[in-house]
Each structure stands twice: as structure tokens, then as C-alpha cells.
Design a protein around this motif. Structure first.
Motif, PDB file in Angstrom:
ATOM      1  N   LEU A  55      21.732   6.405 -17.354  1.00 19.75           N
ATOM      2  CA  LEU A  55      21.374   5.814 -18.732  1.00 19.75           C
ATOM      3  C   LEU A  55      19.852   6.219 -18.688  1.00 19.75           C
ATOM      4  N   PHE A  56      19.140   5.680 -17.550  1.00 21.65           N
ATOM      5  CA  PHE A  56      17.802   6.087 -17.284  1.00 21.65           C
ATOM      6  C   PHE A  56      17.347   7.642 -17.361  1.00 21.65           C
ATOM      7  N   ALA A  57      18.430   8.444 -16.924  1.00 14.79           N
ATOM      8  CA  ALA A  57      18.191   9.791 -16.581  1.00 14.79           C
ATOM      9  C   ALA A  57      17.796  10.263 -18.182  1.00 14.79           C
ATOM     10  N   GLY A  58      18.400   9.725 -19.202  1.00 11.98           N
ATOM     11  CA  GLY A  58      18.070  10.281 -20.598  1.00 11.98           C
ATOM     12  C   GLY A  58      16.692   9.952 -21.055  1.00 11.98           C
ATOM     13  N   TRP A  59      16.109   9.134 -20.426  1.00 13.26           N
ATOM     14  CA  TRP A  59      14.580   8.588 -20.851  1.00 13.26           C
ATOM     15  C   TRP A  59      13.749   9.658 -21.221  1.00 13.26           C
ATOM     16  N   ARG A  60      13.027   9.568 -22.208  1.00 14.57           N
ATOM     17  CA  ARG A  60      12.093  10.853 -22.435  1.00 14.57           C
ATOM     18  C   ARG A  60      10.929  10.939 -21.512  1.00 14.57           C
ATOM     19  N   LEU A  61      10.723   9.682 -20.862  1.00 13.65           N
ATOM     20  CA  LEU A  61       9.578   9.820 -20.044  1.00 13.65           C
ATOM     21  C   LEU A  61       9.649  10.595 -18.945  1.00 13.65           C
ATOM     22  N   PHE A  62      10.863  10.974 -18.519  1.00 14.77           N
ATOM     23  CA  PHE A  62      11.341  11.760 -17.416  1.00 14.77           C
ATOM     24  C   PHE A  62      11.638  13.225 -17.809  1.00 14.77           C
ATOM     25  N   GLY A  63      11.581  13.635 -19.152  1.00 14.26           N
ATOM     26  CA  GLY A  63      12.000  14.778 -19.474  1.00 14.26           C
ATOM     27  C   GLY A  63      13.319  15.447 -18.879  1.00 14.26           C
ATOM     28  N   GLU A  64      12.875  16.671 -18.424  1.00 14.44           N
ATOM     29  CA  GLU A  64      13.835  17.671 -17.763  1.00 14.44           C
ATOM     30  C   GLU A  64      14.204  17.064 -16.356  1.00 14.44           C
ATOM     31  N   GLY A  97      14.878  14.113 -15.367  1.00 10.74           N
ATOM     32  CA  GLY A  97      15.742  12.773 -15.705  1.00 10.74           C
ATOM     33  C   GLY A  97      16.793  12.927 -14.532  1.00 10.74           C
ATOM     34  N   THR A  98      17.315  13.926 -14.092  1.00 11.29           N
ATOM     35  CA  THR A  98      18.456  14.090 -12.944  1.00 11.29           C
ATOM     36  C   THR A  98      17.890  13.647 -11.851  1.00 11.29           C
ATOM     37  N   TRP A  99      16.818  13.552 -11.607  1.00 11.71           N
ATOM     38  CA  TRP A  99      16.475  12.889 -10.243  1.00 11.71           C
ATOM     39  C   TRP A  99      16.748  11.611 -10.136  1.00 11.71           C
ATOM     40  N   VAL A 100      16.790  10.852 -11.073  1.00 10.58           N
ATOM     41  CA  VAL A 100      17.230   9.459 -11.091  1.00 10.58           C
ATOM     42  C   VAL A 100      18.440   9.423 -10.309  1.00 10.58           C
ATOM     43  N   VAL A 101      19.399   9.925 -10.687  1.00 13.34           N
ATOM     44  CA  VAL A 101      20.806   9.938 -10.170  1.00 13.34           C
ATOM     45  C   VAL A 101      20.855  10.510  -8.926  1.00 13.34           C
ATOM     46  N   THR A 102      20.175  11.387  -8.491  1.00 16.85           N
ATOM     47  CA  THR A 102      20.306  12.265  -7.181  1.00 16.85           C
ATOM     48  C   THR A 102      19.606  11.161  -6.325  1.00 16.85           C
ATOM     49  N   SER A 103      18.303  10.639  -6.571  1.00 24.19           N
ATOM     50  CA  SER A 103      17.728   9.816  -5.693  1.00 24.19           C
ATOM     51  C   SER A 103      18.568   8.595  -5.272  1.00 24.19           C
ATOM     52  N   ALA A 104      19.100   7.886  -6.484  1.00 18.99           N
ATOM     53  CA  ALA A 104      19.913   6.658  -6.460  1.00 18.99           C
ATOM     54  C   ALA A 104      20.897   7.023  -5.249  1.00 18.99           C
ATOM     55  N   LEU A 105      21.636   8.103  -5.499  1.00 12.43           N
ATOM     56  CA  LEU A 105      22.903   8.319  -4.630  1.00 12.43           C
ATOM     57  C   LEU A 105      22.635   8.662  -3.185  1.00 12.43           C
ATOM     58  N   PHE A 106      21.542   9.431  -3.119  1.00 15.95           N
ATOM     59  CA  PHE A 106      20.927   9.548  -1.655  1.00 15.95           C
ATOM     60  C   PHE A 106      20.365   8.159  -1.137  1.00 15.95           C
ATOM     61  N   VAL A 107      19.882   7.486  -1.577  1.00 14.77           N
ATOM     62  CA  VAL A 107      19.317   6.257  -1.204  1.00 14.77           C
ATOM     63  C   VAL A 107      20.451   5.461  -0.769  1.00 14.77           C
ATOM     64  N   LEU A 108      21.263   5.203  -1.780  1.00 16.21           N
ATOM     65  CA  LEU A 108      22.560   4.377  -1.583  1.00 16.21           C
ATOM     66  C   LEU A 108      23.454   4.595  -0.408  1.00 16.21           C
ATOM     67  N   VAL A 109      23.740   6.184  -0.517  1.00 17.14           N
ATOM     68  CA  VAL A 109      24.941   6.661   0.456  1.00 17.14           C
ATOM     69  C   VAL A 109      24.221   7.088   1.817  1.00 17.14           C
ATOM     70  N   LEU A 110      23.125   7.754   1.742  1.00 12.60           N
ATOM     71  CA  LEU A 110      22.464   8.221   3.037  1.00 12.60           C
ATOM     72  C   LEU A 110      21.329   7.366   3.644  1.00 12.60           C
ATOM     73  N   GLY A 111      20.905   6.634   2.856  1.00  9.95           N
ATOM     74  CA  GLY A 111      20.113   5.617   3.637  1.00  9.95           C
ATOM     75  C   GLY A 111      20.500   4.725   4.583  1.00  9.95           C
ATOM     76  N   GLY A 112      21.896   4.084   4.319  1.00  3.54           N
ATOM     77  CA  GLY A 112      22.496   3.458   5.449  1.00  3.54           C
ATOM     78  C   GLY A 112      21.688   2.104   5.521  1.00  3.54           C
ATOM     79  N   ALA A 113      21.483   1.794   6.816  1.00  2.00           N
ATOM     80  CA  ALA A 113      21.053   0.379   6.996  1.00  2.00           C
ATOM     81  C   ALA A 113      19.186   0.491   6.886  1.00  2.00           C
ATOM     82  N   GLU A 114      18.512   1.530   6.738  1.00  2.00           N
ATOM     83  CA  GLU A 114      17.291   1.650   6.724  1.00  2.00           C
ATOM     84  C   GLU A 114      16.970   2.384   5.206  1.00  2.00           C
ATOM     85  N   LYS A 115      17.445   1.579   4.385  1.00  2.00           N
ATOM     86  CA  LYS A 115      17.168   2.122   2.885  1.00  2.00           C
ATOM     87  C   LYS A 115      15.389   2.197   2.700  1.00  2.00           C
TER      88      LYS A 115
END
Length: 249
Positions: free
Chosen positions: A118-127, A129-147
Motif C-alpha cells: 500500500l505504501f509502495a504506491g505512495w507518490r512520494l516514493f515514485g518509482e 516505492g518497491t523498496w518499501v516491500v524489499t526493506s520490510a521483508l529483509f528486516v523482518l526475515v533476515l534481521g533476526g533478533a538484531e533487527k
């Protein structure tokens, strides 16, 4: 002038080879973008390796920022970098908030992806916006206990890499004049052919019907669109571009 014997391989003058290579280089701006991207990503990787902890543990994120910055014009590279960093930070915050919930991992992933999209479609981020999804998944899955540590390293290295990419772009800014000239030449030839066809038609069968005019317009429309895109790209690349001063006309 001596004639080479039959079967002797033909030697191409070096000047002709260099001229051909230069012609291909200016005709295909993506070649220079690929070279600059390789240089910027390599420099960013080296910087990531020598960075203090915890950044040195994740040096591969620095080249990502460099590629984001180099894959656009000099002015847009700054804007794209800022948008990408903002999207990364937002994605990290989303991952932290959802990760704090006492729910199964599969539910965390589903919620994070849904909100991030939903936030990826925000005009503030332009093209970017996909980094919102990428970053969220990286931090959630790869961050582990040291997020927190992972988020700082991820965002920090992305900023450093983007800065290196912007610097490379400013030192050797893209200026795709040749593609725009070729697109305009192609448009001129297409329009000239259309005029010849219309002239012949007027002499033999009279004016075109409304439907025939529409068909002619549809045939020319793609060429016009490509010419407009090429000219717009050249104008944007000329902004804050020191090389553009040599082509003021």
C-alpha cells in the motif's frame, strides 16, 4: 598502392575501429550506464568492507544504493536516492512494528507485505516505492533478533552506496544526445514518407476519408512517442550537466 594478395586477411585501420566504437558508444547510452554502474558498485563494495561494525557485516547492500543512483540522469539520481532511502526506512519501521506482534511468522510476512505494498504506491516514493516491500521483508526475515542493528546497517550502507553512485554520475553525467537525434531523424523520414503517400493519393483518388486519417495517425503515433521520449530524456539529462555546456545550441 599495392593490392593485397588473394587470401591475405584484410587489415582494418585503427582509426576506423575507434570511430566505429565511439559511434556505438554514443548511440547506446546504456553502455556507459553499465560501466558507471560497475565502477560505482565496486567502489561501494570496497567502502562497505572497510566500514566499522555493524556495517562491515553487510557490505553487499552498499552496491545496491550505488546502482539505484547510477541508473538515471544526474539530477534524477539525487531524487531517486532520496526516495529509495526514505522507502527503505519506512519498510524497516513497518517490519519493526509488525515484528513486535505476538503472531506466527507467516502472519507477520502477510501483514508486512500487504501494508508495504500500500505504501509502495505512495507518490512520494515514485518509482522507488518497491523498496518499501524489499526493506520490510529483509528486516523482518533476515534481521533476526538484531533487527535494529540490521536496519541501521542496511539503511546506512544504502545511503553510502547511493552517495557514491551520485558522485560517479556527477563526474561523468549522461547526455544521450545521439539517441534523440536518431529518433528525430526517424520521425522526419516517417513523416516525409507519409507526405509522399498522401500526395500520391490526392492526385489519384482524392482526399482521405475520416477513417483513413485515423489509421494514418495510428501508424505514425509510435514514432512520435519515441521521439518525444528521447527528447525529454535529453533535456532532463542536460540539467546540472557540465557536458551540456558544450552543446548549448
Amino acid at each position: 598502392m599495392p593490392v593485397p594478395a588473394e587470401g591475405t586477411p584484410r587489415v582494418v585501420p585503427r582509426s576506423r575501429v575507434l570511430t566505429w566504437l565511439h559511434h556505438q558508444w554514443v548511440r547506446h547510452p546504456r553502455w556507459s550506464m553499465a560501466l558507471k554502474g560497475a565502477v560505482a558498485a565496486s567502489l561501494a563494495w570496497l567502502v562497505g568492507l572497510v566500514a566499522p561494525p555493524p556495517f562491515a557485516e553487510y557490505p553487499y547492500y552498499a552496491p545496491l544504493g550505488a546502482v539505484v543512483a547510477v541508473s538515471s540522469t544526474a539530477v534524477r539520481s539525487v531524487k531517486d536516492s532520496a526516495q529509495a532511502v526514505g522507502a527503505v526506512l519506512l519498510g524497516a519501521v513497518l517490519a519493526r512494528v509488525v515484528g513486535a506482534l505476538a503472531v506466527p511468522v507467516v502472519v507477520e510476512i502477510a501483514v508486512v507485505v500487504a501494508v508495504a505494498l500500500l505504501f509502495a504506491g505512495w507518490r512520494l516514493f515514485g518509482e522507488m516505492g518497491t523498496w518499501v516491500v524489499t526493506s520490510a521483508l529483509f528486516v523482518l526475515v533476515l534481521g533476526g533478533a538484531e533487527k535494529v542493528e540490521y536496519t541501521v546497517a542496511f539503511a546506512g550502507l544504502l545511503v553510502v552506496g547511493a552517495g557514491i553512485g551520485v558522485a560517479v554520475n556527477l563526474v561523468v553525467p549522461p547526455l544521450p544526445l545521439t539517441p534523440s537525434e536518431l529518433a528525430l531523424d526517424r520521425l522526419r523520414d516517417v513523416l516525409a514518407d507519409e507526405v509522399d503517400v498522401l500526395a500520391g493519393r490526392l492526385e489519384t483518388e482524392g482526399p482521405l476519408r475520416a477513417q483513413e486519417w485515423q489509421e494514418r495517425r495510428r501508424e505514425v503515433a509510435p514514432t512520435i512517442a519515441r521521439a518525444r521520449e528521447s527528447v525529454a530524456a535529453a533535456r532532463e539529462a542536460a540539467r546540472a550537466n557540465v557536458r551540456a555546456r558544450r552543446y548549448g545550441g
